[in-house]
Design an enzyme around this catalytic site. Structure first.
Site, PDB file in Angstrom:
ATOM      1  N   GLU A  53       0.815  -1.222   0.000  1.00 54.61           N
ATOM      2  CA  GLU A  53       0.000   0.000   0.000  1.00 54.61           C
ATOM      3  C   GLU A  53       0.846   1.269   0.000  1.00 54.61           C
ATOM      4  O   GLU A  53       0.444   2.303  -0.523  1.00 54.61           O
ATOM      5  CB  GLU A  53      -0.959   0.015   1.196  1.00 54.61           C
ATOM      6  N   PHE A 115     -11.755  -7.167  13.372  1.00 53.34           N
ATOM      7  CA  PHE A 115     -10.655  -7.603  12.525  1.00 53.34           C
ATOM      8  C   PHE A 115     -10.269  -6.485  11.550  1.00 53.34           C
ATOM      9  O   PHE A 115     -11.119  -5.907  10.888  1.00 53.34           O
ATOM     10  CB  PHE A 115     -11.058  -8.868  11.752  1.00 53.34           C
ATOM     11  N   GLN A 116      -9.000  -6.199  11.455  1.00 55.83           N
ATOM     12  CA  GLN A 116      -8.441  -5.150  10.597  1.00 55.83           C
ATOM     13  C   GLN A 116      -9.062  -3.776  10.880  1.00 55.83           C
ATOM     14  O   GLN A 116      -9.258  -2.971   9.980  1.00 55.83           O
ATOM     15  CB  GLN A 116      -8.575  -5.519   9.114  1.00 55.83           C
ATOM     16  N   LYS A 165     -17.608  -0.467   5.715  1.00 51.34           N
ATOM     17  CA  LYS A 165     -17.964  -1.481   4.720  1.00 51.34           C
ATOM     18  C   LYS A 165     -19.464  -1.537   4.445  1.00 51.34           C
ATOM     19  O   LYS A 165     -19.881  -1.698   3.298  1.00 51.34           O
ATOM     20  CB  LYS A 165     -17.473  -2.850   5.217  1.00 51.34           C
ATOM     21  N   MET A 486      24.518   8.795   3.061  1.00 48.48           N
ATOM     22  CA  MET A 486      24.414  10.065   3.772  1.00 48.48           C
ATOM     23  C   MET A 486      24.685   9.878   5.264  1.00 48.48           C
ATOM     24  O   MET A 486      25.336  10.702   5.903  1.00 48.48           O
ATOM     25  CB  MET A 486      23.029  10.686   3.546  1.00 48.48           C
TER      26      MET A 486
END
Lengths: 610, 176
Positions: A53, A115-116, A165, A486
């Site tokens: 993602e 969940f999630q 949802k 760096m």
């Protein structure tokens, strides 16, 4: 009058995106966003399936940087939302227009540790320009309209829409409503000021015409305002030297005689020094970032400041301006040009001696490096120069964060706006590859090179699979020095060469095999003599992604450099120039310069206290 | 009570959209800078699509200006101003429950009588009473001090609300 369409939330979301003119979304499906992916099959949107993602977020940013249109990404709830936090923060700091849609657990499950589930709007509150938790399906079109309006107007930025949802679930009768595409809403608390007050423009022009040592300090706001052509007109009209910040590379042509290059920590000596010694600093869509100012108390010590910014909160945030101009950079510059024209060329003070002094610095302290001997590994500066000279002039360059980013910014010649895409504010390693994919999707006819470090590449390389499968033929130059360059440079200079956890090794992974396994054409270049041929072969490939691993010398430092917390007047230049610079500083310190300009703040202080 | 409190205590008044999450946006912005909110009062205005938030923060003037500008950038903030104490009418309400004994009941009554202008006894039993008091923050402080010699069970302040004094031209940032 046609009858209103009865849609459910998911269909309405897709339709709303289409109504906004969205052509492509970068995304990754999952539980809570599943219902949105079904109508996606029937719509006109192109969906680019990423491999992580974070990639979707940076692709949306790259797309937005390259095209000026908002980048759009769609991901699910929970871990997907947390994975996209980095791109949101990146877009927030670099003012990138972006709309991010996240799935959320059903309304009734919110707050139950489902969940999630995570508190997406809470987590992203401070890294978005605005965010929404939608609570009714019929609000979706209006929220989408508002989100795009907010993301793309005023100071652009990321806007997140979190959609439970059940609001998009086709099996939920309550998710259906009569679709109505609303007008852009009136937001009582959001009315960005685009046109400045006349009197402040006049005040600014007064200072600009009276200045004897002016510098135009161009920042990313000029690009966001699509103001590159006006900045050219303004600069040429006044003959004012221009510096372009890391976010504004390409806003003014590097090959122009008035261009001094990039200011700041790894900027060009002339850009840094001209700011230190100017009597007027015209900040145009720039924000006095700490990487530009160095020690603020000694930054541009003799300068009056005009600060033009669309975001009034930038005025005085770091440096108090004499004239603060709130407005869109392009509109402000157009008004300035108009007013300067009216006053006529004789209204301006003579800046010829200043221009001469500035040219003197350019001649004396150009960017420079020492070419490597055969068998030593390649010099990164050389690789950037060859990429630059062998690629089309309008090539889009994306970079990660670190030494390679600075070399790319320094040694590429950016002569066109929107050809340089990097993570300036947040400094997000791994930005280059996905940003390049997004840029190429937005600008398919342009050559897109990602100049990436080996450390950065390992963070987001999987998006090359996306690029291969989606036929997005980007090119990636891995500047492989086997080190976090760096960090290594800082440990060398400030931690007494005690190298702690910076060595990645040049041989693992095998970049060529890895790239090939992801569907790319891959090359490795070890000798200076091979550089041109391989770059030409890479440039000739336009049907799949190409990865070129450049084996660099392990130790090469970025110069010029202003140490953290130091004054810009104490900038360190390339070792081959440093002795001359120090001799010059010593001479100036004992003998007040004959032209009357103090050469640096350090000198001024010494003289004042002696 | 710190006699210098007004030097670093500043009052912000904001008119915001009355929506879920707006208060969190406002307080987040202050919290992320590590500044403590001394008091916070929020309620809908006479137009219930709008709320007014009054925040007293312990911040010096310079960083506060930056906070005010950042708060103004929030999409749901419609207007915001910083009120100097001299330019503002401020009021606060407190509910206090105090226990007393037969020995000190008279002394408590004496305290309440002296504050009769702004103190009302809401409830009273043989051993305790609950009063409400409205006034300036200084008056509430004074009441708290006077009651502290008794046994104070609860001292629940609402936090300060404030409006500009009539005729004062307080600089207000307002979405045009």
């Amino acid at each position: 009058m046609t009858a209103p369409e009865r849609l459910n939330g998911a269909e309405a979301l897709i339709k709303s995106l289409e109504m906004e003119g969205v052509e492509v979304v970068f995304g990754y499906p999952g539980g809570a966003i599943l219902p949105v992916y079904d109508p996606l099959l029937d719509g006109k949107l192109r969906h680019v399936l990423v491999r992580h993602e974070q990639g979707a977020g940076h692709m949306a940013e790259g797309y937005a940087h390259a095209t000026g249109r908002p980048g759009v990404c769609i991901v699910t709830s929970g871990p997907a939302a947390t994975n996209i936090v980095t791109p949101l923060a990146d877009a927030m700091l670099d003012s990138v227009p972006m709309v991010c849609i996240t799935g959320q657990v059903s309304l009734g499950a919110i707050g139950t540790d489902a969940f999630q589930e995570c508190d997406t709007t809470g987590i992203t509150r401070s890294i978005t320009k605005h965010n929404y938790l939608v609570t009714r399906a019929q609000d979706i079109p209006g929220v989408v309209r508002e989100a795009f309006h907010i993301a793309t107007t005023g100071r652009p930025g990321p806007v997140l829409i979190d959609i439970p949802k059940d609001l998009v679930d086709a099996n939920n009768p309550d998710s259906y409503f009569d679709f109505d595409w609303p007008e852009v809403p009136e937001l009582p608390g959001y009315r960005p000021v685009l046109t400045p007050r006349d009197d402040v423009v006049t005040e600014a022009v007064d200072l600009m015409l009276a200045a004897r040592r002016p510098v135009l300090y161009v920042g990313g706001g000029v690009l966001k305002a699509r103001g590159a052509n006006v900045v050219l007109e303004l600069a040429e009209m006044l003959g004012i030297p221009v510096v372009t910040t890391l976010m504004a590379r390409g806003a003014f042509p590097d090959d122009h005689e008035l261009c001094l290059g990039m200011p700041g920590m790894h900027g060009q000596f002339t850009a840094i020094t001209a700011i230190q010694e100017c009597d007027l600093l015209v900040a145009m869509g720039s924000r006095f970032d700490d990487r530009v100012t160095g020690k603020v108390a000694t930054f541009a010590p003799d300068a009056k400041v005009i600060h033009v910014d669309i975001d009034p909160a930038e005025h005085g945030k770091v440096r108090l301006p004499q004239v603060a101009v709130a407005g869109d950079c392009r509109i402000v510059m157009e008004l300035m040009v108009e007013e300067i024209k009216q006053r006529g060329p004789e209204a301006q003070a003579d800046i010829a001696p200043w221009r001469q002094k500035v040219s003197g610095w350019q001649e004396k302290y150009p960017l420079t490096y020492k070419q490597s001997a055969p068998g030593e590994g390649l010099k990164p500066q050389y690789v950037v120069e060859r990429l630059r000279d062998l690629s089309p002039a309008d090539t889009i360059v994306c970079s990660g964060v670190g030494q390679h980013q600075m070399f790319a910014s320094q040694y590429w010649k950016f002569n066109y706006p929107y050809t340089w895409i990097n993570s300036g504010g947040l400094g997000t390693m791994g930005f280059a590859v996905p940003a390049a994919v997004g840029a190429k999707v937005g600008m398919p006819d342009r050559t897109v090179w990602a100049i990436d470090g080996d450390g950065c590449f390992q963070m987001t390389a999987q998006e090359l699979i996306t690029a291969s499968i989606e036929r997005i033929p980007i090119k990636v130059a891995i500047m492989n020095n086997g080190n976090l360059g760096m960090v290594r440079q800082w440990q060398q200079l400030f931690y007494d060469e005690r190298y702690s956890e910076v060595e990645l090794g040049q041989d693992l992974p095998n970049y060529v095999q890895w790239a090939q396994s992801m569907g790319c054409v891959a090359f490795r270049v070890e000798e200076t003599s091979e550089v041109d041929e391989i770059i030409e072969r890479a440039n000739a490939i336009n049907d799949r992604p190409v990865v070129v691993e450049f084996r660099l010398v392990e130790e090469e430092n970025v110069y010029p450099m202003v140490s953290a917390g130091a004054s810009n007047s104490d900038v360190i230049v390339d070792p081959s120039q440093q002795a001359a610079l120090e001799a010059e500083r010593a001479a100036k310190a004992t003998d007040q310069s004959s032209d009357g300009f103090p050469t640096s703040i350090a000198d001024t202080h010494q003289n004042a206290s002696s | 009570m710190n006699p210098n409190r007004e030097l670093s205590h500043h009052t912000l008044v904001a008119l915001v959209e009355n929506r879920a999450g707006v208060l969190a946006r406002v307080t987040d912005l202050i919290a992320r800078r590590g500044y403590n909110i001394i008091s916070l009062a929020v309620a809908p205005t006479n137009d219930d699509s709008l709320s007014r938030i009054t925040i007293v923060v312990d911040v010096e003037k310079a960083p506060l200006e930056q906070i005010v500008k950042q708060l103004f950038k929030l999409i749901n903030v419609i207007e915001i101003a910083e009120l100097a104490p001299a330019d503002a009418i401020t009021r606060e309400l407190v509910l206090a429950t105090v226990e007393f004994t037969p020995e000190n009941a008279a002394a408590l009554d004496d305290v309440l009588a002296r504050a009769a202008g702004h103190v009302l006894v809401q409830e009273r039993t043989e051993t305790s009473l609950t009063v409400s008091a409205g006034g300036s923050s200084a008056q509430i402080d004074a009441l708290g001090a006077a009651l502290s010699v008794f046994s104070v069970v609860h001292f629940q302040r609402t936090g300060q609300v404030a409006l500009p004094k009539l005729g004062q031209s307080v600089p207000i940032m307002r979405a045009r």
